[in-house]
Design an enzyme around this catalytic site. Structure first.
Site, PDB file in Angstrom:
ATOM      1  N   GLY A 247       0.837  -1.211   0.000  1.00  0.00           N
ATOM      2  CA  GLY A 247       0.000   0.000   0.000  1.00  0.00           C
ATOM      3  C   GLY A 247       0.870   1.258   0.000  1.00  0.00           C
ATOM      4  O   GLY A 247       0.530   2.260  -0.636  1.00  0.00           O
ATOM      5  N   ASP A 248       1.986   1.204   0.710  1.00  0.00           N
ATOM      6  CA  ASP A 248       2.886   2.364   0.741  1.00  0.00           C
ATOM      7  C   ASP A 248       3.542   2.583  -0.622  1.00  0.00           C
ATOM      8  O   ASP A 248       3.764   3.728  -1.035  1.00  0.00           O
ATOM      9  CB  ASP A 248       3.973   2.162   1.811  1.00  0.00           C
TER      10      ASP A 248
HETATM   11  O1  RIB Z   1       2.583  -0.210   5.771  1.00  0.00           O
HETATM   12  C1  RIB Z   1       3.607  -1.032   6.251  1.00  0.00           C
HETATM   13  C2  RIB Z   1       4.301  -0.354   7.401  1.00  0.00           C
HETATM   14  O2  RIB Z   1       3.385  -0.218   8.460  1.00  0.00           O
HETATM   15  C3  RIB Z   1       5.465  -1.132   7.980  1.00  0.00           C
HETATM   16  O3  RIB Z   1       6.682  -0.810   7.369  1.00  0.00           O
HETATM   17  C4  RIB Z   1       5.407  -0.786   9.456  1.00  0.00           C
HETATM   18  O4  RIB Z   1       6.503  -0.062   9.901  1.00  0.00           O
HETATM   19  C5  RIB Z   1       4.111  -0.011   9.652  1.00  0.00           C
HETATM   20  O5  RIB Z   1       4.332   1.333   9.745  1.00  0.00           O
END
Ligand code: RIB
Length: 310
Positions: A247-248
C-alpha cells in the site's frame, strides 16, 4: 509544475516473523524466521516516491539510537532529502512488530519518536505535493493540511476518525477497503462490493475531500471523484512473497507521479503496478528500487477504465 513530494510521517524499524498461520489468543506457535528491516508508512512512501522519479524530502522524528541512524542512511541512499528529519533524544526510533502468513500480515506499531513533535510543525515547501499518513499525531497532520497550498494527499492509515476540516483540505484521500469502511462509517461494505465502496467514497467527498482512492489488494484500486470512478485492475501477480508495504508503494508512486505532472488515471495505474511489484519481495521496501522500470512493467497492467457515478 512543482515536481517535489514532501512526506510528513513515520519512520520505523520493522521486526517481522513468518508463521504458517496466525496464532489464536492464548496460543504459542513457532515462527519459521525473524528479520529486521526499515519501514514506517512515512519512510516507505518517501522511498517509493523518490524511486518513482520525484524529488522527495521527508519530515520525521527519529531516535538518536543506532536504528535511527540506519533509517536515515536508508532514506538518503534512496535519494530522499532528510535535512528536516529531526533526531529526538527522549524516545527510541519507532518499531513495528509484523507477523506474515502467506499473503497476509498483522502489524503492531510502537510509535516511539514518531509521537514526539514540537508544537509548531517545521517549515516545508507548502507548494509541493504533500503526503501524510496517520502514524504521527493527528494534530501534526491537521496543521500540515492547513498549511499546504499544493496538492495534499492523505493516506488514512492506520484508520482514525477525520475532521471535516482535514477532509476539506484533502485533494486525494487514500485508504484500503478496511480503512474506507472505518473512516466513512460504512462498516457493512463487502470486499467485492464496488457499488458500496463508491457510495462510501462519495460520502467522504460530500464531507469535503475531492477524490478517494481505495486500494483493493490483488484486485487493483479505484479512484472516485463526485462524477466518476476510475478503475485500475492489477496485473497478474502469481508470486506473492510479502504484502507488507504494498500500500505504501502505491501511495508513494501515486504522489510521485502526480508531482511529475501525470493525470490521476496515469498515477493510479503506476501506483497499482508498483504495489504488484512490491509484493514479490520480502520487507516493506523490498522491490521499491525497481520502480524506475515501471515504464516497462506498466504494460502488464490493464488500461484504466472509467465509469460514471449515478
Ligand atoms: O505499511 C507497512 C508499514 O506499516 C510497515 O513498514 C510498518 O513499519 C508499519 O508502519
Amino acid at each position: 509544475m512543482n515536481d517535489r513530494v514532501v512526506v510528513v510521517g513515520s519512520v520505523n524499524v520493522d521486526h517481522t516473523v513468518e508463521v504458517e498461520r496466525f496464532p489464536r489468543p492464548g496460543e504459542t506457535l513457532l515462527a519459521s524466521s525473524l528479520r529486521s528491516s526499515m519501514g514506517g508508512k512515512g519512510a516507505n512512501q518517501a522511498v517509493a516516491a523518490a524511486n518513482s522519479g520525484a524529488r522527495t524530502s521527508m519530515i520525521a522524528r527519529i531516535g538518536t539510537d543506532s536504528e535511527g541512524s540506519r533509517a536515515l542512511e536508508t532514506l538518503q541512499r534512496a535519494g530522499v532529502d532528510v535535512d528536516a528529519a529531526e533526531r529526538v533524544a527522549d524516545a527510541p526510533t519507532g518499531t513495528a512488530w509484523i507477523t506474515v502468513s502467506a499473503t497476509e500480515n498483522t502489524i503492531l506499531v510502537v510509535p516511539g519518536a514518531n509521537s514526539v513533535w514540537p508544537e509548531r510543525v517545521p517549515r516545508f515547501d507548502a507548494s509541493a505535493v504533500v503526503l501524510c499518513q496517520l502514524e504521527i499525531p493527528l494534530s501534526v497532520v491537521e496543521s500540515v493540511a492547513a498549511t499546504t497550498v499544493g496538492t495534499f494527499i492523505l493516506n488514512a492509515a492506520p484508520a482514525r476518525p477525520l475532521s471535516d476540516d482535514v477532509l476539506r483540505r484533502c485533494d486525494v484521500l487514500i485508504v484500503n477497503e478496511h480503512e474506507l469502511a472505518e473512516v466513512s462509517g460504512h462498516t457493512d461494505i463487502d470486499a467485492s462490493d464496488t457499488g458500496g465502496q463508491i457510495a462510501a467514497s462519495r460520502s467522504l467527498i460530500e464531507r469535503g475531500t475531492t477524490a478517494v482512492a481505495t486500494t483493493l489488494g490483488s484486485r487493483g484500486a479505484i479512484l472516485c471523484t463526485n462524477e466518476s470512478t476510475l478503475v485500475a485492475t492489477a496485473p497478474p501477480t502469481p508470486d506473492v512473497v510479502d504484502s507488507t508495504g504494498a500500500g505504501d508503494a502505491f501511495c508513494g508512486v501515486f504522489a510521485g507521479r502526480i508531482a511529475l505532472g501525470e493525470s490521476l488515471g496515469a498515477a493510479l495505474r503506476a501506483g497499482v503496478t508498483a504495489g504488484s511489484l512490491a509484493v514479490r519481495h520480502p520487507g516493506a521496501q523490498g522491490g521499491y528500487d525497481g520502480f524506475a522500470t515501471l515504464a516497462t512493467l506498466i504494460h502488464d497492467t490493464p488500461e484504466i477504465t472509467t465509469r460514471p457515478n449515478r
